[in-house]
Design a protein around this motif. Structure first.
Motif, PDB file in Angstrom:
ATOM      1  N   ALA A 196      42.928  63.771  42.316  1.00 12.48           N
ATOM      2  CA  ALA A 196      42.706  64.414  43.654  1.00 12.48           C
ATOM      3  C   ALA A 196      42.191  63.899  45.182  1.00 12.48           C
ATOM      4  O   ALA A 196      42.514  63.659  46.672  1.00 12.48           O
ATOM      5  CB  ALA A 196      42.334  65.940  44.036  1.00 12.48           C
ATOM      6  N   VAL A 197      40.788  63.186  44.517  1.00 12.51           N
ATOM      7  CA  VAL A 197      40.370  62.178  45.687  1.00 12.51           C
ATOM      8  C   VAL A 197      40.550  60.151  45.441  1.00 12.51           C
ATOM      9  O   VAL A 197      40.110  60.415  46.959  1.00 12.51           O
ATOM     10  CB  VAL A 197      38.296  62.285  45.202  1.00 12.51           C
ATOM     11  N   GLN A 198      40.819  60.366  44.939  1.00 15.54           N
ATOM     12  CA  GLN A 198      41.418  58.897  44.780  1.00 15.54           C
ATOM     13  C   GLN A 198      43.364  58.714  43.692  1.00 15.54           C
ATOM     14  O   GLN A 198      42.933  58.874  42.534  1.00 15.54           O
ATOM     15  CB  GLN A 198      40.061  57.964  43.600  1.00 15.54           C
ATOM     16  N   SER A 199      43.825  58.823  43.922  1.00 10.39           N
ATOM     17  CA  SER A 199      44.986  59.003  44.111  1.00 10.39           C
ATOM     18  C   SER A 199      45.493  57.446  43.006  1.00 10.39           C
ATOM     19  O   SER A 199      46.464  58.317  42.339  1.00 10.39           O
ATOM     20  CB  SER A 199      46.382  59.015  44.948  1.00 10.39           C
ATOM     21  N   ASN A 200      45.091  56.342  43.241  1.00 17.25           N
ATOM     22  CA  ASN A 200      45.580  55.377  41.813  1.00 17.25           C
ATOM     23  C   ASN A 200      44.276  55.940  40.762  1.00 17.25           C
ATOM     24  O   ASN A 200      44.387  54.617  39.889  1.00 17.25           O
ATOM     25  CB  ASN A 200      45.152  54.544  42.234  1.00 17.25           C
ATOM     26  N   PHE A 201      43.352  56.333  40.782  1.00 18.92           N
ATOM     27  CA  PHE A 201      42.668  56.704  39.558  1.00 18.92           C
ATOM     28  C   PHE A 201      43.101  56.993  38.187  1.00 18.92           C
ATOM     29  O   PHE A 201      44.138  57.490  38.169  1.00 18.92           O
ATOM     30  CB  PHE A 201      41.838  57.428  39.068  1.00 18.92           C
ATOM     31  N   GLU A 202      42.908  55.575  37.269  1.00 22.73           N
ATOM     32  CA  GLU A 202      43.903  56.665  35.709  1.00 22.73           C
ATOM     33  C   GLU A 202      42.563  56.430  34.647  1.00 22.73           C
ATOM     34  O   GLU A 202      41.431  55.565  34.530  1.00 22.73           O
ATOM     35  CB  GLU A 202      45.003  55.347  35.667  1.00 22.73           C
ATOM     36  N   ILE A 203      42.848  57.097  33.641  1.00 26.30           N
ATOM     37  CA  ILE A 203      42.352  56.778  32.733  1.00 26.30           C
ATOM     38  C   ILE A 203      43.211  55.652  31.973  1.00 26.30           C
ATOM     39  O   ILE A 203      44.341  55.630  31.391  1.00 26.30           O
ATOM     40  CB  ILE A 203      42.271  58.024  31.900  1.00 26.30           C
ATOM     41  N   VAL A 204      42.515  54.886  31.224  1.00 27.11           N
ATOM     42  CA  VAL A 204      42.583  53.506  30.462  1.00 27.11           C
ATOM     43  C   VAL A 204      41.405  53.890  29.374  1.00 27.11           C
ATOM     44  O   VAL A 204      40.707  53.845  29.563  1.00 27.11           O
ATOM     45  CB  VAL A 204      42.829  51.872  31.317  1.00 27.11           C
ATOM     46  N   ASP A 205      42.065  52.249  29.132  1.00 34.32           N
ATOM     47  CA  ASP A 205      41.162  52.033  27.419  1.00 34.32           C
ATOM     48  C   ASP A 205      39.505  51.617  27.906  1.00 34.32           C
ATOM     49  O   ASP A 205      38.862  51.895  27.314  1.00 34.32           O
ATOM     50  CB  ASP A 205      41.719  51.469  26.400  1.00 34.32           C
TER      51      ASP A 205
END
Length: 798
Positions: free
Chosen positions: A292-301
């Motif tokens: 919601a505050v950083q649209s490109n955030f992803e959980i990665v290994d």
């Protein structure tokens, strides 16, 4: 086909339950207002006007913002579409309302029903649309809906600490039950009501004379003395049901309490992949709020372990997780994790329209301010405990307080939680963010140092009581007890290191076997080095205990020079004091060290000296331990015939002495000798007994991890001997990984044993075929690897 949204048209209906009220400029679902902002509402109107037609991004910009307006149109349109999809529950991958035409625009694809009046009569409600999706609460919503549909349930209270998500959950339940209450659902927010006498008119204003309704009373804790009014209200409206959110239960006769649980979190010590971590509700919430505050955030290994540890450190508390996730705009998950030592400073920046949720500190302060002065004092002082406490510990540490009533009240008000401890004894604890707040208040009160001293005194006594039990015939119970209190013991030790070096030495000596058995080698030797360097006057008995174990730890980690320094210092002091038991102890240490360094002649000399000193002093343990070491010397050179009777004699004496873990390790040594002589049936029997004895600790493993790793090697060797290469490789990987987690350097005799069976495994498996099961073994949890070995013991018989 496009439709004209004229002034004569009141409503447009689409989907299963959406009603667009054109006159009121509102979108509703089942009668509930869905609060769309201007931009997504205008976009929805445009799409419906041109239903079935492509609406280009240029047309959207012109309609909503006009020509010549400078803005990041792509981002603005994406945000509006995302908001619409969220409110309309429309999946972008499988849309049923709004279709994305890649690179061009959007198309409204659902059938539209123009109507002058709503075609469906629905109950009324003052519930607003949910502001964001609800994560991980599906089981709770289902359970609570089922409870409220029961005839017997008329008053249900959701309790929990501030930030647990009570309000969000209550409103989600109310929405789910919308059709169950024909007279409607009414939310009354009591957060602004200070006087209990104002509760009745506030409720009356919202409810009117409705009967078959659901009344949701939010934030009842500050007007809790108005609780007795609720049964009167239920008596006059026989179909009415009330759902309350409160940080404290109302303690009414017909009240049913539901403690809102934390979101599920991964084990903080686990190393889960991104996909594995994302299955946990707390991680899902973190990711969504971060996006919601950083649209490109992803959980990665790479960041998954940090996210998992953040969620675990915040106890799965939704508000705390949301506030932490909001920091990803400036900080990586790893950076957020590193700042969690000061949670309350980090957990700020919440929604401005929710004052009590702007910071975790504000959320907790709301509860704290409702406490009596006596409750506040006990609340502050209980923060001295780390990792929870028993009621007995609280009474003895808070010596000048009658804490029963206050602790009961604090638990009722959700500032203390209760879980089952050892042998079913209740164990109380604070969530870490709550404890940090309480510690701040304790520091401000001026009582912090007095409480730390009383806390350290109590856990010093516990550590000294544990010492003899950890060496005795039933160590498992005390190993588990020290494990349960270890955070408290750590805290007591840290304070004592700064304020009372003798007490620090006593605590360290008391738990030294715990450090050995749990494999906390690095932590243990670091503390013992500090004590030995700074405290010369702790007394001979304490010094010898610490010098001996510090030498062992250094040897276990391959730091042979440090080990030699400790052993030689201890031997000189023991000889000067003419204490033969301690002379035997340090000679055994030096003999074991010489053995690890390949100096077999010196090893034999030292161990024979140790045996003689033990026999002269009548030290049964010293005799047994010396015989065991002589057996290790013999088997490492392949002389299994000499080793066998030495291990058998040591085993018999250890059994007689009731030294359980010493018995376990000797059983494993004996099994190795039997394996070397080709007596695989006897080896299997003794490996199994040694492993079972090493892990015995009730329902979970809390035994001798060094011994467990060697027993796993034993079962790997047996599997190799039977030709089961895959199982052997799996157990070999598990044994190696367990030692790595302890930073334990495999000893010489066991290294030789391991090399021999690994060579056999490599004749059974190619390197490629070996690697997969070996890595699988490295990934197993300790419980899984032990179960695998003991399961094979039942199936693979020689």
């Amino acid at each position: 086909m496009a439709i004209e949204l004229s002034k004569s048209l009141d409503h447009v209906q689409f989907g299963d339950d959406f009603d667009l009220d054109l006159r009121a400029y509102e979108l509703r679902s089942r009668g509930i207002r869905l609060g769309l902002e201007r931009v997504p509402m205008e976009l929805l109107l445009l799409l419906i006007e041109r239903s079935g037609q492509l609406v280009t991004r240029e047309q959207i910009v012109e309609r909503i913002w006009g020509k010549g307006v400078f803005l990041d149109s792509d981002n603005s349109i994406n945000c509006a579409i995302s908001k619409l999809r969220q409110v309309l529950r429309d999946d972008s991958e499988r849309p049923h309302l709004i279709q994305t035409v890649i690179g061009k625009g959007y198309r409204f694809i659902a059938p539209i029903i123009p109507a002058s009046v709503p075609s469906v009569s629905v109950p009324i409600s003052n519930l607003l649309t949910q502001r964001s999706s609800i994560i991980g609460r599906e089981p709770e919503i289902e359970e609570l809906c089922g409870e409220l549909r029961l005839k017997r349930t008329r008053l249900l209270t959701l309790t929990g600490v501030g930030g647990a998500g009570k309000t969000t959950l209550a409103q989600a339940v109310a929405r789910e039950l919308f059709r169950d209450f024909p007279d409607g659902i009414f939310l009354v927010d009591l957060s602004a009501v200070k006087e209990p006498e104002l509760v009745v008119p506030t409720i009356g204003q919202a409810l009117g004379i409705k009967d078959a309704a659901l009344l949701v009373l939010d934030n009842f804790e500050q007007v809790i003395t108005a609780g007795p009014f609720l049964p009167e209200l239920l008596a006059t409206a026989l179909s009415l049901k009330i759902l309350v959110t409160s940080r404290a239960r109302l303690r009414l006769r017909d009240e049913r309490e539901y403690i809102v649980p934390a979101l599920a979190v991964p084990e903080p010590a686990g190393e889960l992949s991104a996909s594995e971590s994302a299955q946990y509700a707390a991680v899902k919430l973190f990711v969504e709020r971060a996006q919601a505050v950083q649209s490109n955030f992803e959980i990665v290994d790479e960041n998954a372990p940090a996210v998992a540890r953040i969620c675990a450190a915040l106890d799965g508390l939704p508000l705390a997780i949301e506030l932490a996730a909001a920091r990803v705009k400036l900080l990586s998950p790893q950076a957020i994790l590193s700042r969690l030592d000061h949670r309350l400073k980090l957990l700020t920046g919440g929604a401005r329209d929710l004052p009590r949720q702007q910071t975790m500190s504000a959320a907790i302060a709301w509860s704290y301010d409702l406490l009596s002065s006596a409750e506040q004092r006990v609340f502050q002082r209980l923060a001295i405990f780390a990792g929870g406490f028993t009621f007995d510990a609280a009474e003895k540490v808070l010596v000048d307080a009658d804490v029963l009533d206050e602790i009961t009240s604090l638990s009722h008000q959700s500032l203390l939680a209760i879980r089952e401890g050892m042998e079913g004894e209740p164990r109380l604890y604070m969530l870490e963010v709550v404890r940090e707040y309480a510690l701040d208040r304790l520091e401000s009160s001026g009582d912090a140092e007095v409480m730390r001293k009383q806390h350290a005194t109590y856990f010093l006594e516990l550590a000294e009581e544990a010492e003899s039990h950890l060496r005795g015939p039933q160590p498992a119970k005390w190993l588990s007890r020290v494990e349960e209190e270890y955070e408290n013991i750590r805290a007591a030790l840290r304070w004592s290191l700064q304020n009372d070096k003798i007490n620090a030495a006593r605590i360290a000596a008391g738990i030294r076997y715990y450090w050995v058995l749990r494999g906390y080698l690095t932590e243990g030797i670091s503390i013992m080095k500090q004590i030995l360097a700074e405290s010369q006057d702790v007394g001979w008995t304490l010094r010898w205990k610490l010098l001996s174990v510090a030498g062992n730890f250094a040897k276990f980690q391959g730091d042979y020079q440090t080990a030699r320094n400790f052993y030689e210092k201890g031997l000189r002091e023991a000889q000067n004091a003419e204490d033969l038991t301690q002379v035997s102890l340090f000679c055994r240490g030096l003999g074991g060290l010489a053995f690890e360094q390949g100096d077999d002649a010196s090893a034999v000399t030292f161990i024979e000296q140790a045996l003689a000193a033990a026999r002269k002093s009548g030290d049964g343990f010293g005799i047994s331990a010396s015989l065991n070491k002589l057996g290790d010397l013999a088997r490492s050179s392949g002389d299994y015939k000499t080793a066998l009777p030495l291990f058998q004699d040591a085993l018999a004496m250890f059994r007689q002495l009731g030294r359980k873990y010493a018995t376990a390790i000797t059983l494993i040594n004996l099994a190795c000798a039997e394996y070397g002589l080709g007596d695989y049936s006897a080896a299997q029997l003794h490996f199994a007994e040694g492993l079972s004895m090493a892990v015995e600790a009730g329902n979970r493993i809390a035994g001798d991890r060094i011994g467990i790793s060697y027993a796993l090697d034993g079962f790997a060797a047996l599997a190799a001997q039977r030709g089961d290469g895959e199982l052997g490789a799996t157990l070999a990987g598990a044994a190696e990984h367990l030692r790595e987690t302890m930073n334990f350097n495999i000893e010489r005799a066991e290294h030789s044993f391991r090399n021999n069976y690994l060579a056999r495994l490599h004749t059974l498996l190619s390197q490629q075929d070996f690697s997969a099961p070996y890595e699988l073994g490295r990934s197993l949890r300790l419980e899984e690897s032990v179960a695998l070995a003991l399961g094979d013991n039942k199936n693979g018989v020689f």
